[in-house]
Design a protein around this motif. Structure first.
Motif, PDB file in Angstrom:
ATOM      1  N   UNK A 110       1.008  -1.078  -0.127  1.00 18.01           N
ATOM      2  CA  UNK A 110      -0.089   0.224  -0.048  1.00 18.01           C
ATOM      3  C   UNK A 110       0.849   1.311  -0.043  1.00 18.01           C
ATOM      4  N   UNK A 111       0.122   2.378  -0.208  1.00 14.40           N
ATOM      5  CA  UNK A 111       0.950   3.655  -0.266  1.00 14.40           C
ATOM      6  C   UNK A 111       0.391   4.459   0.727  1.00 14.40           C
ATOM      7  N   UNK A 112       1.192   5.078   1.566  1.00 18.90           N
ATOM      8  CA  UNK A 112       0.941   6.028   2.650  1.00 18.90           C
ATOM      9  C   UNK A 112       1.126   7.360   2.587  1.00 18.90           C
ATOM     10  N   UNK A 113       0.379   8.114   3.024  1.00 19.02           N
ATOM     11  CA  UNK A 113       0.474   9.526   2.933  1.00 19.02           C
ATOM     12  C   UNK A 113       0.102  10.436   4.175  1.00 19.02           C
ATOM     13  N   UNK A 114       1.092  10.980   4.897  1.00 14.62           N
ATOM     14  CA  UNK A 114       0.627  11.767   5.986  1.00 14.62           C
ATOM     15  C   UNK A 114       1.348  13.056   6.126  1.00 14.62           C
ATOM     16  N   UNK A 115       1.552  13.547   7.254  1.00 16.08           N
ATOM     17  CA  UNK A 115       2.362  14.842   7.459  1.00 16.08           C
ATOM     18  C   UNK A 115       3.410  14.608   8.709  1.00 16.08           C
ATOM     19  N   UNK A 116       4.441  15.311   8.558  1.00 17.24           N
ATOM     20  CA  UNK A 116       5.660  14.692   9.609  1.00 17.24           C
ATOM     21  C   UNK A 116       5.083  15.276  10.814  1.00 17.24           C
ATOM     22  N   UNK A 117       5.501  14.818  11.882  1.00 15.86           N
ATOM     23  CA  UNK A 117       5.157  15.499  13.428  1.00 15.86           C
ATOM     24  C   UNK A 117       5.797  16.977  13.607  1.00 15.86           C
ATOM     25  N   UNK A 118       5.263  17.569  13.905  1.00 17.30           N
ATOM     26  CA  UNK A 118       5.776  19.183  14.237  1.00 17.30           C
ATOM     27  C   UNK A 118       6.051  19.799  13.166  1.00 17.30           C
ATOM     28  N   UNK A 119       5.570  19.373  11.835  1.00 15.74           N
ATOM     29  CA  UNK A 119       6.026  19.999  10.830  1.00 15.74           C
ATOM     30  C   UNK A 119       4.706  20.146   9.618  1.00 15.74           C
ATOM     31  N   UNK A 120       5.039  20.816   8.548  1.00 14.36           N
ATOM     32  CA  UNK A 120       3.901  20.843   7.566  1.00 14.36           C
ATOM     33  C   UNK A 120       4.417  19.895   6.468  1.00 14.36           C
ATOM     34  N   UNK A 121       5.486  19.216   6.511  1.00 14.50           N
ATOM     35  CA  UNK A 121       6.235  18.590   5.429  1.00 14.50           C
ATOM     36  C   UNK A 121       5.170  17.301   5.149  1.00 14.50           C
TER      37      UNK A 121
END
Length: 150
Positions: free
Chosen positions: A100-111
């Motif tokens: 599967x492909x996972x997409x999220x945001x880095x903790x404490x960041x907008x990356x």
């Protein structure tokens, strides 16, 4: 005798810390003749408690339209939402039966973070206190929350 420079003072402090950790490690060996497992050392256990992995996300903080119990039945894509919490950093463990492909945001960041996860591999997603949406994409797969540990 000339005064020590800032760099020399830092180097001396680091050397002193290394010696202190070594002495403390030897003193906390739990009276064993040989140490096959470093985790048996009292100092290592204490440091692991202080700096170990983040706590897992409370299952009550997880929501997804494809969720049934501890399983996500993903067809195409599904968004797993992790609610905000007081904890600074938490982890969500996921294990899919197919790639599967996972997409999220880095903790404490907008990356934005993207990762292709192989079938059967447990992945731990770090989540900050603000919560996050984790988008899981696959043709048709089953994702276990908590990975192999449940």
């Amino acid at each position: 005798m000339p005064a020590l420079t800032r760099g020399q003072k830092i180097l001396a402090a680091v050397a002193l810390l290394i010696v202190a950790l070594y002495v403390t490690g030897v003193a906390t060996q739990d009276d064993q003749q040989s140490m096959a497992d470093p985790a048996d050392n009292g100092l290592v256990r204490t440091l692991g408690d202080w700096f170990g992995s983040p706590d897992p996300v409370d299952p009550a903080d997880l929501a997804a339209p494809c969720r049934t119990g501890d399983t996500l039945a993903v067809e195409g894509s599904c968004v797993l939402t992790v609610a905000p919490a007081d904890a600074d950093l938490r982890e969500v463990a996921l294990r899919a039966d197919t790639a599967l492909h996972l997409h999220t945001r880095a903790p404490h960041d907008d990356t934005a973070l993207d990762r292709d996860v192989p079938a059967g591999e447990t992945i731990k997603v770090a989540v900050d206190g603000d919560g996050v949406d984790i988008t899981l994409t696959c043709d048709k797969c089953s994702v276990t929350l908590g990975g192999s540990d449940g």
